[in-house]
Design an enzyme around this catalytic site. Structure first.
Site, PDB file in Angstrom:
ATOM      1  N   ASP A  26       3.110  -4.765  14.095  1.00 49.98           N
ATOM      2  CA  ASP A  26       2.248  -3.880  13.316  1.00 49.98           C
ATOM      3  C   ASP A  26       0.816  -4.402  13.228  1.00 49.98           C
ATOM      4  O   ASP A  26      -0.134  -3.619  13.175  1.00 49.98           O
ATOM      5  CB  ASP A  26       2.818  -3.710  11.902  1.00 49.98           C
ATOM      6  CG  ASP A  26       4.046  -2.816  11.880  1.00 49.98           C
ATOM      7  OD1 ASP A  26       4.212  -2.005  12.808  1.00 49.98           O
ATOM      8  OD2 ASP A  26       4.852  -2.939  10.931  1.00 49.98           O
TER       9      ASP A  26
ATOM     10  N   ASN B 254      -3.651   0.898   6.350  1.00 49.08           N
ATOM     11  CA  ASN B 254      -2.647   0.380   5.421  1.00 49.08           C
ATOM     12  C   ASN B 254      -3.108   0.426   3.969  1.00 49.08           C
ATOM     13  O   ASN B 254      -2.598   1.194   3.179  1.00 49.08           O
ATOM     14  CB  ASN B 254      -2.262  -1.054   5.798  1.00 49.08           C
ATOM     15  CG  ASN B 254      -0.889  -1.123   6.440  1.00 49.08           C
ATOM     16  OD1 ASN B 254      -0.367  -0.122   6.910  1.00 49.08           O
ATOM     17  ND2 ASN B 254      -0.299  -2.304   6.463  1.00 49.08           N
ATOM     18  N   ASP B 255      -4.050  -0.428   3.630  1.00 50.89           N
ATOM     19  CA  ASP B 255      -4.483  -0.482   2.232  1.00 50.89           C
ATOM     20  C   ASP B 255      -5.855  -1.115   2.103  1.00 50.89           C
ATOM     21  O   ASP B 255      -6.399  -1.679   3.053  1.00 50.89           O
ATOM     22  CB  ASP B 255      -3.462  -1.226   1.370  1.00 50.89           C
ATOM     23  CG  ASP B 255      -3.053  -2.568   1.945  1.00 50.89           C
ATOM     24  OD1 ASP B 255      -3.854  -3.168   2.689  1.00 50.89           O
ATOM     25  OD2 ASP B 255      -1.936  -3.036   1.671  1.00 50.89           O
TER      26      ASP B 255
END
Length: 272
Positions: A90, A178-179
């Site tokens: 990932d 993602n964040d």
């Protein structure tokens, strides 16, 4: 058939030992365990290299033009290709997403998937977790099947929401898949900040003041990573909502173009 242009983005090799470890003459338990760990890490290097070679051999048989780049050697926006193939986990796919807009899809290949039975067997010795590959639809086992489906237009990518971030009213060029973490550079230092929440179709909230270790906001794709560890909840992978650290779901417009990713059917159905 028109030749498609592919970019293969690779996880580097230097995250693992580059030389095969040799067993020390010492027969102590600690020496033996150390050798076992180093041997395991070296095997991860071999698995990654083998996956790369396998994928490259598959591409040589296809009607495609492709080039290979290690992810840390890429700093410019990705353009003039029809598909990005990431080989690693990932992290490699996330690295690619920082340099891509919504016009190019990406296929993630997990080069060394975790084996649950191995993790359980070695749990008393060391952590045998390999690569999670949550966003990777392919492994070496099904790479040819996946790439054929894409080249023959039988597979459609899914659109994953990303976040746009502005600092001092200036938009950052990198969208977050993602964040985003708003915090002091030192993890032990308390962060003091104020923010407002804007929901679709509703006015801005009143100014919220906070003193904490930081504020994390995640997309659906990031909801199973650090957000989940922080007490959040896993969201449906195709959700356009955002989630902040307390786990409350906020219906916000992410403000960034989506990322087109080829996902496994299992992942798409898991949180429906």
């Amino acid at each position: 058939m028109v030749r498609k242009r592919l970019l293969m983005l690779l996880k580097p090799f230097d995250v693992y030992p580059s030389h095969e470890p040799s067993l020390s003459i010492s027969s102590s338990s600690s020496s033996t365990n150390r050798h076992k760990v180093l041997r395991y890490l070296y095997d991860r290097t071999l698995a990654h290299k083998n996956a790369i070679n396998f994928c490259q051999n598959i591409l040589k048989k296809k009607v495609v033009d492709w080039k290979t780049v290690f992810r840390f050697d890429l700093s410019e926006p990705i353009r003039d290709v029809d598909l990005v193939v990431t080989v690693g986990g990932d992290g490699t796919l996330l690295q690619a997403s920082h340099l891509m807009d919504d016009s190019i899809p990406v296929l993630g290949v997990n080069s060394d998937p975790t084996r649950p039975e191995e993790v359980a067997e070695l749990s008393e010795e060391f952590d045998a977790t390999r690569s999670t590959g949550y966003l990777c639809a392919a492994t070496a086992n099904n790479f040819e099947q996946m790439i054929d489906g894409i080249l023959e237009n039988r597979s459609e990518p899914s659109e994953l929401a990303r976040m746009a971030v502005s600092v001092n009213s200036k938009l950052i060029s990198t969208a977050a898949l993602n964040d985003v973490l708003l915090a002091h550079p030192c993890p032990a230092t308390v962060s003091r900040f104020s923010f407002r929440i804007k929901k679709i179709g509703e006015p801005l909230s009143s100014l919220l003041h906070c003193r904490s270790s930081g504020l994390r906001v995640s997309t659906a794709a990031g909801s199973t990573a650090a957000m989940l560890s922080a007490g959040g909840s896993a969201m449906p992978i195709l959700s356009k909502e955002l989630q902040y650290m307390l786990g409350d779901t906020i219906e916000l417009s992410s403000g960034a173009p989506p990322l087109k990713v080829y996902l496994s059917p299992h992942l798409l159905s898991h949180y429906e």
